[in-house]
Motif scaffolding. Structure first.
Motif, PDB file in Angstrom:
ATOM      1  N   ALA A  25       0.838  -1.199   0.000  1.00  0.00           N
ATOM      2  CA  ALA A  25       0.000   0.000   0.000  1.00  0.00           C
ATOM      3  C   ALA A  25       0.874   1.250   0.000  1.00  0.00           C
ATOM      4  CB  ALA A  25      -0.942  -0.005   1.194  1.00  0.00           C
ATOM      5  N   ALA A  26       1.989   1.210   0.715  1.00  0.00           N
ATOM      6  CA  ALA A  26       2.895   2.353   0.769  1.00  0.00           C
ATOM      7  C   ALA A  26       3.542   2.588  -0.592  1.00  0.00           C
ATOM      8  CB  ALA A  26       3.959   2.131   1.830  1.00  0.00           C
ATOM      9  N   ASP A  27       3.706   1.526  -1.382  1.00  0.00           N
ATOM     10  CA  ASP A  27       4.301   1.649  -2.711  1.00  0.00           C
ATOM     11  C   ASP A  27       3.279   2.065  -3.763  1.00  0.00           C
ATOM     12  OD1 ASP A  27       6.761   0.918  -1.755  1.00  0.00           O
ATOM     13  OD2 ASP A  27       6.566  -1.185  -2.319  1.00  0.00           O
ATOM     14  N   GLY A  28       2.027   2.256  -3.365  1.00  0.00           N
ATOM     15  CA  GLY A  28       1.008   2.692  -4.298  1.00  0.00           C
ATOM     16  C   GLY A  28       0.254   1.571  -4.985  1.00  0.00           C
ATOM     17  N   GLU A  29       0.533   0.325  -4.648  1.00  0.00           N
ATOM     18  CA  GLU A  29      -0.192  -0.794  -5.237  1.00  0.00           C
ATOM     19  C   GLU A  29      -1.558  -0.901  -4.589  1.00  0.00           C
ATOM     20  OE1 GLU A  29       1.955  -4.464  -5.328  1.00  0.00           O
ATOM     21  OE2 GLU A  29       3.829  -3.441  -5.750  1.00  0.00           O
ATOM     22  N   ARG A  30      -2.552  -1.291  -5.357  1.00  0.00           N
ATOM     23  CA  ARG A  30      -3.914  -1.424  -4.850  1.00  0.00           C
ATOM     24  C   ARG A  30      -4.482  -2.761  -5.296  1.00  0.00           C
ATOM     25  NH1 ARG A  30      -5.738   2.967  -1.671  1.00  0.00           N
ATOM     26  NH2 ARG A  30      -4.461   4.702  -2.264  1.00  0.00           N
ATOM     27  N   LEU A  31      -5.361  -3.283  -4.489  1.00  0.00           N
ATOM     28  CA  LEU A  31      -6.096  -4.490  -4.813  1.00  0.00           C
ATOM     29  C   LEU A  31      -7.548  -4.098  -4.952  1.00  0.00           C
ATOM     30  CD1 LEU A  31      -6.250  -7.593  -5.078  1.00  0.00           C
ATOM     31  CD2 LEU A  31      -6.624  -7.664  -2.618  1.00  0.00           C
ATOM     32  N   ALA A  32      -8.135  -4.373  -6.093  1.00  0.00           N
ATOM     33  CA  ALA A  32      -9.538  -4.037  -6.326  1.00  0.00           C
ATOM     34  C   ALA A  32     -10.359  -5.321  -6.341  1.00  0.00           C
ATOM     35  CB  ALA A  32      -9.693  -3.306  -7.651  1.00  0.00           C
ATOM     36  N   LEU A  33     -11.401  -5.368  -5.540  1.00  0.00           N
ATOM     37  CA  LEU A  33     -12.315  -6.499  -5.535  1.00  0.00           C
ATOM     38  C   LEU A  33     -13.482  -6.166  -6.441  1.00  0.00           C
ATOM     39  CD1 LEU A  33     -12.318  -7.332  -1.729  1.00  0.00           C
ATOM     40  CD2 LEU A  33     -10.933  -8.355  -3.539  1.00  0.00           C
ATOM     41  N   GLU A  34     -13.782  -7.058  -7.364  1.00  0.00           N
ATOM     42  CA  GLU A  34     -14.852  -6.831  -8.319  1.00  0.00           C
ATOM     43  C   GLU A  34     -15.764  -8.042  -8.367  1.00  0.00           C
ATOM     44  OE1 GLU A  34     -13.486  -5.735 -12.201  1.00  0.00           O
ATOM     45  OE2 GLU A  34     -11.892  -4.480 -11.412  1.00  0.00           O
ATOM     46  N   GLU A  35     -17.016  -7.803  -8.711  1.00  0.00           N
ATOM     47  CA  GLU A  35     -17.933  -8.906  -8.932  1.00  0.00           C
ATOM     48  C   GLU A  35     -17.542  -9.591 -10.239  1.00  0.00           C
ATOM     49  OE1 GLU A  35     -22.089  -8.043  -8.692  1.00  0.00           O
ATOM     50  OE2 GLU A  35     -21.827  -6.795  -6.920  1.00  0.00           O
ATOM     51  N   ALA A  36     -17.811 -10.885 -10.321  1.00  0.00           N
ATOM     52  CA  ALA A  36     -17.525 -11.628 -11.547  1.00  0.00           C
ATOM     53  C   ALA A  36     -18.288 -10.994 -12.709  1.00  0.00           C
ATOM     54  CB  ALA A  36     -17.935 -13.084 -11.377  1.00  0.00           C
TER      55      ALA A  36
END
Length: 81
Positions: A25-36
């Motif tokens: 998160a500190a490096d700017g990476e994000r995880l996005a959760l999406e519906e199928a």
């Protein structure tokens, strides 16, 4: 993290396990959760094939993708959401 079944992790153990996520998160990476969705077809089928190629018969947490074709799986996900 692996713990004995009768022991809960300490705050320190939990903090160290969360360190990679905090660093990402500190490096700017994000995880996005999406519906199928249909837009996931190619990636989902590639992931399924990767599991099969590795000899893995079960994709835990895949909402039965390992047991269905994509269109059937997508409808199943919609029914269960």
């Amino acid at each position: 993290m692996n713990f004995a079944p009768d022991k809960r992790p300490t705050d320190e153990q939990r903090a160290s396990a969360d360190a990679p996520a905090a660093a990402a998160a500190a490096d700017g990476e994000r995880l996005a959760l999406e519906e199928a969705a249909e837009k996931h077809r190619e990636a989902a089928m590639a992931l399924k094939q990767e599991f099969l190629d590795a000899g893995e018969p079960v994709m835990n947490g895949s909402a039965l993708l390992d047991q269905m074709e994509f269109d059937e799986w997508l409808a199943n996900c919609a029914r269960n959401s």
